[in-house]
Design an enzyme around this catalytic site. Structure first.
Site, PDB file in Angstrom:
ATOM      1  CG  HIS A   8      12.105  35.790   7.900  1.00 39.51           C
ATOM      2  ND1 HIS A   8      12.122  34.900   6.956  1.00 39.51           N
ATOM      3  CD2 HIS A   8      12.734  36.715   7.683  1.00 39.51           C
ATOM      4  CE1 HIS A   8      12.948  35.155   5.971  1.00 39.51           C
ATOM      5  NE2 HIS A   8      13.513  36.399   6.453  1.00 39.51           N
ATOM      6  CG  HIS A  39      13.502  40.180   6.808  1.00 40.53           C
ATOM      7  ND1 HIS A  39      14.510  39.611   7.153  1.00 40.53           N
ATOM      8  CD2 HIS A  39      13.386  41.064   7.753  1.00 40.53           C
ATOM      9  CE1 HIS A  39      15.236  40.187   8.325  1.00 40.53           C
ATOM     10  NE2 HIS A  39      14.411  41.202   8.608  1.00 40.53           N
ATOM     11  CG  ASP A  46      14.004  39.008   1.358  1.00 37.85           C
ATOM     12  OD1 ASP A  46      13.353  39.298   2.388  1.00 37.85           O
ATOM     13  OD2 ASP A  46      14.984  38.249   1.003  1.00 37.85           O
ATOM     14  CG  HIS A  72      16.995  35.820   9.783  1.00 40.49           C
ATOM     15  ND1 HIS A  72      18.197  35.840   9.253  1.00 40.49           N
ATOM     16  CD2 HIS A  72      16.160  36.539   8.682  1.00 40.49           C
ATOM     17  CE1 HIS A  72      18.090  36.536   8.272  1.00 40.49           C
ATOM     18  NE2 HIS A  72      16.954  37.124   7.736  1.00 40.49           N
ATOM     19  CG  ASP A 115      16.554  34.623   5.014  1.00 40.27           C
ATOM     20  OD1 ASP A 115      15.832  33.966   3.955  1.00 40.27           O
ATOM     21  OD2 ASP A 115      16.312  36.003   4.722  1.00 40.27           O
ATOM     22  CG  HIS A 161      18.329  34.005   0.871  1.00 36.67           C
ATOM     23  ND1 HIS A 161      19.287  34.666   1.578  1.00 36.67           N
ATOM     24  CD2 HIS A 161      17.209  34.599   0.866  1.00 36.67           C
ATOM     25  CE1 HIS A 161      18.459  35.762   1.970  1.00 36.67           C
ATOM     26  NE2 HIS A 161      17.254  35.679   1.708  1.00 36.67           N
TER      27      HIS A 161
END
Lengths: 291, 291
Positions: free
Chosen positions: A43, A45, A47, A123, A193, A251
């Protein structure tokens, strides 16, 4: 802590997510860049993908010429396009982007060694995990039966492919009598996530090793839900429902100075759980794994 | 190795370049994010700015609200715009981009504590270094003269600003008689990727500490010239010509397993040279520095 994992299967490498610092961490692994041809991003994001620009640039500097394929949700495309336009125009290799539909459980890549399936996650943004499943190998020849029937060497390949052997005196010996089944295939699932998603269990199935995020302890279940994350107990429950051989949780929120609380919470539900660690290597074995 | 340096001056922090991994390395420094308001990028090569997306995102996660200013050549703008649009729209702080003309030696930032000057460098793309010069402090009061003339406390501030003191009997005592000069100001120059550029010496001047890249040894001078880089000898020659107090060399090519060859080459020309190291801290003192 940024996310990135390498799957090594039959002399091929896959990269799952590419957080900042991936190229720096890669150096510690001693793995060969040349064997990496497919990157899968879960995804958009930071990180999980801010390591891409540096990784792509460094592979160019190291003389890469073979094409690279980046799979991921459409939402990673604007960032990727920008990086490719700004920094990759002079590369000696091509980068191909292949969109992944995060709402479907489908094959997103396949070759002779493996299938890679998308795993729809839930998420705050479109997100999917990935399931890597080894392709079945060939059956093993039973030396005693081959000798008994005097099967010549030239016929072995055909028998491994399932063809019967016809003896000179006219008998038909099925391949199953001349071979034992191939080794069972191994599978690994990477669920970054995500909320606890019961429907995921059937898709993950009895993988040998499941990685599932466990950002929080159950005491923070409300926070986990609010931010689209899972608790350690939920990760363990997913492993139990799916029938996984082993669970790796990771995570972790930085609020946990000691992640043993997360491990204990997961192990109470799914005993064969370990904590993900920097630079950790896990060997995926059938039905289980050894660290 | 990606580039990034922090300058700490009078409780303010500046970041010079922001290569991949800067936010991860920052954790080791123990420095306070809140004191960072200005980032200066030298040029649009990945090893000098691929750490920006992660740094900006992490500061947002850590609750930053004060604005952040990013200075650098126009060529960094497309990447920065892309990152800001894709990932920074929901930040609780503002990011302001301030273009720097890499062809001019000019003040690009000034406050009560410091001036930051651009230093035109010559690389394969528009590139500039930065010179950080402390602002002069106030003169020191000479307690003996203040007592001698019975100067009241309310007048001290005016005298420090240079005003004379008028005695009750009508004499005018100049401020220079009542004070000693302020501490000499300190200066640091950061010259990242560049060819040896003789004109730079006058702009760098007698800085207390000069960082100058030294990618190659003199045996690779042709390669240095071809790629827009300097040799260790050229870095040392720049320090000598400028009249720097101390030289730090860095940005070494990975071909040098042992960087002592670069150090020795530089020290033969400029003895007070040290090698840049990961996590190294250098205290800038007047006329020199102590590691």
């Amino acid at each position: 802590m940024p996310s990135a994992q390498v799957v090594s299967l039959r002399d091929k490498l896959l990269l799952l997510d590419c957080g900042e610092g991936t190229q720096l961490q890669w150096r510690y692994t001693g793995l060969n860049w040349q064997k990496l041809a497919h990157i899968f991003i879960t995804h958009a994001h930071g990180d999980h993908l801010f390591g891409l620009p540096g990784l792509l640039s460094t592979m160019a500097l190291l003389g890469r010429t073979q094409p690279l394929f980046i799979h991921g949700p459409e939402t990673i495309r604007p960032f990727l396009d920008c990086v490719l336009q700004q920094f990759c125009a002079t590369f000696d290799y091509e980068v191909h982007y292949l969109p992944v539909d995060t709402t479907r459980h489908a094959i997103v890549h396949e070759d002779r060694s493996m299938q890679v399936w998308s795993l729809p996650l839930q998420h705050r943004v479109p997100c999917c995990g990935y399931l890597v499943r080894e392709q079945p190998g060939q059956p093993h020849i039973r030396r005693d039966r081959i000798d008994f029937y005097n099967v010549p060497t030239w016929a072995i390949g055909r028998i491994k492919m399932g063809h019967p052997w016809h003896t000179p005196d006219g008998r038909c010996i099925p391949a199953t009598e001349l071979t034992t089944p191939p080794d069972p295939v191994r599978a690994y699932a990477y669920c970054s996530d995500t909320l606890f998603t019961p429907a995921l269990a059937d898709m993950v199935g009895s993988v040998d090793v499941l990685y599932h995020e466990a950002t929080y302890a159950s005491t923070e279940a409300d926070r986990a839900a609010a931010y689209g994350h899972s608790t350690a107990a939920q990760a363990a429950e997913m492993a139990r429902r799916a029938g996984a051989g082993k669970l790796i949780i990771g995570h972790f929120s930085s609020r946990y100075d000691d992640e043993q609380i997360l491990l204990q919470e997961a192990q109470a539900i799914f005993p064969d759980t370990i904590l993900a660690e920097e630079h950790m290597q896990v060997q995926v074995l059938n039905g289980n794994s050894s660290k």
